[in-house]
Design a protein around this motif. Structure first.
Motif, PDB file in Angstrom:
ATOM      1  N   UNK A 157       0.841  -1.204   0.000  1.00  0.00           N
ATOM      2  CA  UNK A 157       0.000   0.000   0.000  1.00  0.00           C
ATOM      3  C   UNK A 157       0.871   1.247   0.000  1.00  0.00           C
ATOM      4  N   UNK A 158       1.959   1.222   0.776  1.00  0.00           N
ATOM      5  CA  UNK A 158       2.885   2.351   0.761  1.00  0.00           C
ATOM      6  C   UNK A 158       3.529   2.513  -0.615  1.00  0.00           C
ATOM      7  N   UNK A 159       3.825   1.385  -1.270  1.00  0.00           N
ATOM      8  CA  UNK A 159       4.376   1.465  -2.623  1.00  0.00           C
ATOM      9  C   UNK A 159       3.371   2.105  -3.572  1.00  0.00           C
ATOM     10  N   UNK A 160       2.138   1.666  -3.481  1.00  0.00           N
ATOM     11  CA  UNK A 160       1.080   2.228  -4.330  1.00  0.00           C
ATOM     12  C   UNK A 160       0.944   3.732  -4.138  1.00  0.00           C
ATOM     13  N   UNK A 161       1.111   4.172  -2.895  1.00  0.00           N
ATOM     14  CA  UNK A 161       0.892   5.583  -2.569  1.00  0.00           C
ATOM     15  C   UNK A 161       2.163   6.419  -2.630  1.00  0.00           C
ATOM     16  N   UNK A 162       3.257   5.804  -3.140  1.00  0.00           N
ATOM     17  CA  UNK A 162       4.477   6.574  -3.350  1.00  0.00           C
ATOM     18  C   UNK A 162       5.283   6.863  -2.109  1.00  0.00           C
ATOM     19  N   UNK A 163       5.140   6.053  -1.065  1.00  0.00           N
ATOM     20  CA  UNK A 163       5.894   6.263   0.180  1.00  0.00           C
ATOM     21  C   UNK A 163       7.019   5.222   0.244  1.00  0.00           C
TER      22      UNK A 163
END
Length: 267
Positions: A157-163
């Protein structure tokens, strides 16, 4: 009369210096404990052919209950002697208790001498085995399966959101949970990190190439989304295979409970 010092059965990889030290341990303990000396079990790097010039020798000295009451662990620059009674060795600590992780110290640990007619050898082997009930306790009651899914999902989810930093942190956090999952599914206690590559290459998990799994572990530490998804697919398949051998499914439902969020986890 005290029985004579029995010959030690040592792995071929044990160095001449360590052989000398182990003979001294046996002679000293026989002189001190006599018939209360039951067995010796080699552990640590010397047991697994991983010594360096700085390695000491770690050895369990197995004693009768009476003999063990008079001993404490002794440390030196060359030898650590860990006294344990036969009764203590036959106790199997459960996951989450203080002594759970000491169980791996008996994995692949050679019994150097055994005056118990095999009782000690059987106890050593049992320490390193996770039976089906234990595995399901680790995975379900202690939430290691769901916990791993949670960290893997958060990383993706962090990857998806650019974090990026958050992705790597959650991915790294997922690894202890993952290792508990895959080793429990294989019926084994998770090794200490120092010995993970050695164990996987010397005693691979069934159906999982050691270098492939180690590559996934390394990539996961870097927060690689593809590694997380590839690992999920493999663990999912192993959980379904486990369920197929049980009267009813117990692991698949934990995965299925993630519902639409599984779309992020699947390759």
């Amino acid at each position: 009369m005290t029985a004579p010092h029995p010959a030690l059965t040592l792995p071929d990889h044990v160095s001449p210096e360590h052989r000398r030290l182990l003979d001294e341990v046996a002679e000293r303990n026989l002189a001190e404990h006599g018939d209360d000396l039951v067995a010796m079990v080699l552990t640590g790097s010397a047991a697994r052919g991983m010594t360096t010039p700085r390695s000491d020798v770690d050895v369990y000295v197995v004693l009768t209950d009476e003999g063990a009451r008079r001993r404490t662990t002794s440390h030196s620059e060359t030898v650590d002697e860990i006294p344990v009674s036969v009764a203590e060795l036959e106790e199997v600590p459960v996951f989450g208790t203080q002594w759970w992780y000491s169980r791996w110290s008996f994995a692949w640990a050679p019994v150097l001498m055994d005056r118990s007619a095999g009782r000690v050898g059987a106890a050593v082997r049992r320490q390193a085995v996770v039976d089906v009930a234990e595995a399901e306790s680790v995975l379900l009651e202690h939430d290691r399966l769901d916990g791993w899914l949670n960290y893997a999902y958060r990383a993706l989810k962090n990857d998806r959101d650019g974090r990026g930093l958050e992705r790597r942190l959650d991915a790294a956090e997922s690894l202890p949970w993952l290792l508990d999952v895959v080793f429990s599914l294989a019926g084994r206690v998770r090794p200490y990190h120092t010995y993970l590559p050695w164990e996987l290459r010397t005693h691979p998990l069934p159906g999982w190439d050691a270098d492939e799994l180690l590559g996934l572990v390394t990539a996961t530490l870097d927060g690689d989304p593809d590694a997380l998804r590839t690992t999920f697919a493999e663990v999912d398949a192993r959980c379904r295979a486990h369920d197929a051998r049980r009267p009813r499914p117990v692991l698949g439902p934990v995965i299925d409970a993630w519902g639409r969020d599984l779309e992020l986890l699947r390759p």
